[in-house]
Every structure is written in C-alpha cells, then in structure tokens.
Design a protein around this motif. Structure first.
Motif, PDB file in Angstrom:
ATOM      1  N   ALA A   1      24.524  65.853 -28.011  1.00  0.00           N
ATOM      2  CA  ALA A   1      24.053  66.662 -29.138  1.00  0.00           C
ATOM      3  C   ALA A   1      23.387  65.777 -30.187  1.00  0.00           C
ATOM      4  O   ALA A   1      22.329  66.124 -30.741  1.00  0.00           O
ATOM      5  CB  ALA A   1      25.217  67.441 -29.750  1.00  0.00           C
TER       6      ALA A   1
ATOM      7  N   GLN B   1      29.660  65.153 -24.890  1.00  0.00           N
ATOM      8  CA  GLN B   1      28.917  66.294 -25.424  1.00  0.00           C
ATOM      9  C   GLN B   1      28.411  65.994 -26.839  1.00  0.00           C
ATOM     10  O   GLN B   1      27.289  66.344 -27.194  1.00  0.00           O
ATOM     11  CB  GLN B   1      29.816  67.552 -25.437  1.00  0.00           C
ATOM     12  CG  GLN B   1      30.140  68.097 -24.072  1.00  0.00           C
ATOM     13  CD  GLN B   1      28.888  68.550 -23.328  1.00  0.00           C
ATOM     14  OE1 GLN B   1      27.951  69.058 -23.928  1.00  0.00           O
ATOM     15  NE2 GLN B   1      28.883  68.324 -22.025  1.00  0.00           N
ATOM     16  N   GLU B   2      29.246  65.334 -27.646  1.00  0.00           N
ATOM     17  CA  GLU B   2      28.821  64.967 -29.003  1.00  0.00           C
ATOM     18  C   GLU B   2      27.654  63.990 -28.964  1.00  0.00           C
ATOM     19  O   GLU B   2      26.710  64.106 -29.748  1.00  0.00           O
ATOM     20  CB  GLU B   2      29.988  64.347 -29.761  1.00  0.00           C
ATOM     21  CG  GLU B   2      31.016  65.334 -30.235  1.00  0.00           C
ATOM     22  CD  GLU B   2      32.125  64.656 -31.014  1.00  0.00           C
ATOM     23  OE1 GLU B   2      31.814  63.770 -31.851  1.00  0.00           O
ATOM     24  OE2 GLU B   2      33.291  65.000 -30.776  1.00  0.00           O
TER      25      GLU B   2
ATOM     26  N   GLY C   1      35.099  64.100 -22.230  1.00  0.00           N
ATOM     27  CA  GLY C   1      33.993  65.037 -22.027  1.00  0.00           C
ATOM     28  C   GLY C   1      33.442  65.528 -23.353  1.00  0.00           C
ATOM     29  O   GLY C   1      32.245  65.746 -23.509  1.00  0.00           O
ATOM     30  N   ALA C   2      34.328  65.715 -24.327  1.00  0.00           N
ATOM     31  CA  ALA C   2      33.893  66.168 -25.642  1.00  0.00           C
ATOM     32  C   ALA C   2      33.075  65.076 -26.328  1.00  0.00           C
ATOM     33  O   ALA C   2      32.078  65.355 -27.007  1.00  0.00           O
ATOM     34  CB  ALA C   2      35.096  66.544 -26.497  1.00  0.00           C
TER      35      ALA C   2
END
Length: 125
Positions: free
Chosen positions: A13, A9-10, A5-6
C-alpha cells in the motif's frame, strides 16, 4: 504469519501511494513546464514586436519606404568592397613576402630546455 502478511500488505500500500505521489509530481512538473514555456513565448513575442517596431521606425527615419535606404546601403557596401580590394592590391605582395620569409627562416639552435630534457632522459651531464 498473519502479522507478516499484514506487513507485506502495508508495504504494498505504501509503494502504491508512493507511485501515485511520483506520478502526480510528474504531471505537476509537466504542467509547470508547459506554463513556463507559454510565458517565455509571450515574452519573446513581445520583445520581437518591440524590436520590429524600433526597426520600422529607423527605416522610416532613414529613408521612407526603404528603396532609397536600400540603395544607400548598397552604395556604402560597394564603396567598402572597392576599398578592401584596393588594400588587397597594395598589400598582397607584402603579405606573401612576409609568409615566405617566415617559412624559409630555419633556426639551427636547439633550445636550452630541450637540451636539458634530453640530458635528463639519457643521463648525460
């Protein structure tokens, strides 16, 4: 899974930052194009003013207010038109004769290149 999930998100972004960079680049390009257009228009206006000034000086040197220059130009034009009409009267029939002679000339010879190409197609030697 939180690591996955991270990563998403990266990526999101990074995509947002890339979109912002592209948008800024487009705006900058538009601004540069507007500035270039304004600069070019200034150059064009300056060139036009320079040429108009040259023209005005030539008109004044040629005959003052332009009335006599206009009459002189009209007289020259009329003389040239009369000269061309005279040439047409003298040479018109000659031109018609040349055209008719070229239209009526019929060559009955078959070019050798055509003969060779026909022989290749149909196989006769």
């Amino acid at each position: 899974m939180s690591n996955n999930g991270a990563g998403i998100q990266e990526l999101m972004a990074a995509e947002t930052r890339a979109s912002q960079i592209v948008a800024e680049a487009r705006i900058g390009r538009g601004d540069r194009m507007k500035q270039a257009k304004a600069d070019a228009q200034e150059l064009i206006d300056a060139y036009r003013a320079e040429k108009q000034e040259e023209f005005n000086n030539k008109v004044l040197a040629a005959g003052g207010s332009g009335g006599s220059a206009s009459a002189k130009l009209q007289a020259e034009t009329n003389g040239e038109v009369q000269q061309m009409q005279g040439q047409f009267q003298r040479n018109g029939q000659k031109a018609v004769d040349v055209l008719l002679s070229k239209c009526c000339e019929v060559s009955l010879e078959v070019p050798t290149a055509r003969v060779r190409s026909t022989q290749k197609i149909f196989g006769s030697a």
